[in-house]
Design a protein around this motif. Structure first.
Motif, PDB file in Angstrom:
ATOM      1  N   TYR A  26      -7.169 -17.048  14.314  1.00 38.08           N
ATOM      2  CA  TYR A  26      -8.246 -16.395  15.491  1.00 38.08           C
ATOM      3  C   TYR A  26      -7.775 -16.000  16.776  1.00 38.08           C
ATOM      4  O   TYR A  26      -7.971 -14.926  17.000  1.00 38.08           O
ATOM      5  N   GLU A  27      -7.135 -16.982  17.012  1.00 41.36           N
ATOM      6  CA  GLU A  27      -6.197 -15.857  19.042  1.00 41.36           C
ATOM      7  C   GLU A  27      -5.030 -15.368  17.874  1.00 41.36           C
ATOM      8  O   GLU A  27      -5.075 -14.871  19.499  1.00 41.36           O
ATOM      9  N   LYS A  28      -4.298 -15.673  17.240  1.00 43.95           N
ATOM     10  CA  LYS A  28      -3.611 -14.713  17.420  1.00 43.95           C
ATOM     11  C   LYS A  28      -3.635 -13.348  17.183  1.00 43.95           C
ATOM     12  O   LYS A  28      -3.551 -11.945  17.899  1.00 43.95           O
ATOM     13  N   LEU A  29      -4.191 -13.149  16.278  1.00 45.92           N
ATOM     14  CA  LEU A  29      -4.824 -11.749  15.027  1.00 45.92           C
ATOM     15  C   LEU A  29      -5.832 -10.867  16.496  1.00 45.92           C
ATOM     16  O   LEU A  29      -5.771  -9.978  16.339  1.00 45.92           O
ATOM     17  N   SER A  30      -6.807 -12.149  16.821  1.00 47.62           N
ATOM     18  CA  SER A  30      -7.966 -11.627  17.698  1.00 47.62           C
ATOM     19  C   SER A  30      -6.781 -10.503  18.828  1.00 47.62           C
ATOM     20  O   SER A  30      -7.735  -9.305  19.934  1.00 47.62           O
ATOM     21  N   GLY A  31      -6.497 -11.358  19.537  1.00 50.37           N
ATOM     22  CA  GLY A  31      -5.926 -11.008  20.777  1.00 50.37           C
ATOM     23  C   GLY A  31      -5.123  -9.986  20.083  1.00 50.37           C
ATOM     24  O   GLY A  31      -4.569  -8.972  21.300  1.00 50.37           O
ATOM     25  N   TYR A  32      -3.789  -9.249  19.001  1.00 57.47           N
ATOM     26  CA  TYR A  32      -3.559  -8.448  18.500  1.00 57.47           C
ATOM     27  C   TYR A  32      -4.135  -7.246  18.977  1.00 57.47           C
ATOM     28  O   TYR A  32      -3.979  -5.754  18.552  1.00 57.47           O
ATOM     29  N   LEU A  33      -5.339  -7.539  17.588  1.00 59.32           N
ATOM     30  CA  LEU A  33      -6.688  -6.307  17.766  1.00 59.32           C
ATOM     31  C   LEU A  33      -6.825  -5.716  18.826  1.00 59.32           C
ATOM     32  O   LEU A  33      -6.984  -4.895  19.094  1.00 59.32           O
TER      33      LEU A  33
END
Length: 351
Positions: A320-327
């Motif tokens: 969640y932390e990595k993907l949401s930040g990337y998106l």
């Protein structure tokens, strides 16, 4: 499933990473990577009594999984080779897998990270992301020179690249902007239709600098002895320290599977994590399986490329932390890259 069927109208938005396309060991594309014909799906024979493709198989113990010929499939190669109950389809591009997911012929598919968000929005939330499976795989390479040592050194340069309108373009533009360069004025990008064309341009001497993903970097270095990796875009992204990570691919599932058979999903993720760990610990053996399963034809290329493919299996809060930040970064730069708006929290499994 009605919402999923409507997705057939937006297949043109299936932003794909040709980095994950099939390639021969000489660096030339197969038919799928070259775009002339779709790659033939590779699936084990259908077990007796199992629902055929296209019918609801939620009551079955098997999960039908689609993966791209490249880093995403390389990470699950042990699962593919073990011959368990799950069924695997290998494809050359995400737009081969997307219609199968739409029609219910696949339960899980490994796709580019931004495409997962597009699918979520277009299906009104019927797609759930299970795991991040590949971090950044993009590199700036330079043939026969040492002029590029930083992003700023790309000013005034021409870069050959493929993947316009998808992750390579979005990632490159963002990093250029964050390093004080105007992507439209300070750098010229010569967009090609396939990464193999970029390798060919380097070999022909018509280009000196290219944006390439793995395993194409390894293929190119095998053909050009003076080709060097000038910049690792994953490292450049991490250096920004903005709370996000550069992400290439994710594994997504149909929501009906997640809600009706969560125990199958959890079992799949456990086996996936074990496969990724095994690949990292047994590079030579994994490379042999990669070649045997037709993911990359050359085991030698696979063995050299594997350590640089950033294969992972990140789930739960870390995902969640990595993907949401990337998106979030993509949405701010180009809202269309994520389907217009950011997915809600129900897009992330196990959070």
């Amino acid at each position: 499933m009605k919402a999923l069927k409507t997705l057939a109208l937006i297949l043109a938005l299936a932003l794909t990473l040709t980095a994950c396309g099939a390639i021969r060991s000489d660096g030339e594309p197969t038919e799928a990577a070259g775009g002339s014909q779709p790659t033939e799906s590779q699936e084990p024979a259908q077990p007796e009594g199992e629902a055929p493709a296209g019918e609801d198989s939620i009551q079955s113990e098997a999960i039908r999984v689609g993966a791209l010929k490249g880093p995403t499939a390389m990470g699950m190669v042990r699962m593919i080779s073990d011959g368990g109950v799950n069924r695997y389809t290998l494809a050359g591009s995400a737009d081969e897998l997307t219609p199968m997911l739409i029609k219910g012929e696949l339960d899980v598919a490994c796709v580019p990270a931004n495409l997962a968000a597009v699918l979520y929005n277009k299906t009104e939330g019927q797609i759930v992301t299970l795991a991040v499976n590949t971090l950044g795989v993009l590199y700036i390479v330079e043939n026969g020179g040492e002029s590029v040592q930083s992003m700023e050194d790309l000013k005034g340069k021409t870069i050959v690249a493929a993947g316009k309108g998808s992750t390579p373009e979005f990632g490159l533009r963002y990093l250029l902007e964050q390093n004080g360069l105007d992507p439209d004025r300070d750098v010229a990008v010569d967009w090609k239709s396939e990464h193999a064309e970029c390798v060919a341009a380097l070999a022909a001497g018509t280009a000196d600098i290219a944006l390439l993903p793995q395993p194409f970097v390894t293929v190119a270095q095998g053909k050009l002895e003076n080709l060097r990796v000038a910049l690792d875009l994953t490292e450049e992204w991490d250096a920004l320290d903005n709370g996000s990570a550069m992400i290439t691919g994710v594994a997504v599932a149909r929501r009906d599977l997640v809600e009706e058979r969560p125990e199958l999903v959890d079992k799949f993720l456990m086996e996936y994590a074990e496969s990724v760990e095994w690949v990292h610990e047994n590079t030579a053996g994994a490379a042999e399986l990669v070649a045997q399963n037709g993911i990359i034809e050359s085991s030698a290329v696979a063995e050299k490329a594997l350590p640089h493919c950033n294969i992972v299996c990140l789930t739960g809060q870390e995902m969640y932390e990595k993907l949401s930040g990337y998106l979030q970064v993509l949405a701010e730069a180009a809202p269309e890259s994520v389907g217009g708006v950011l997915p809600r929290d129900d897009f992330y499994y196990g959070t």
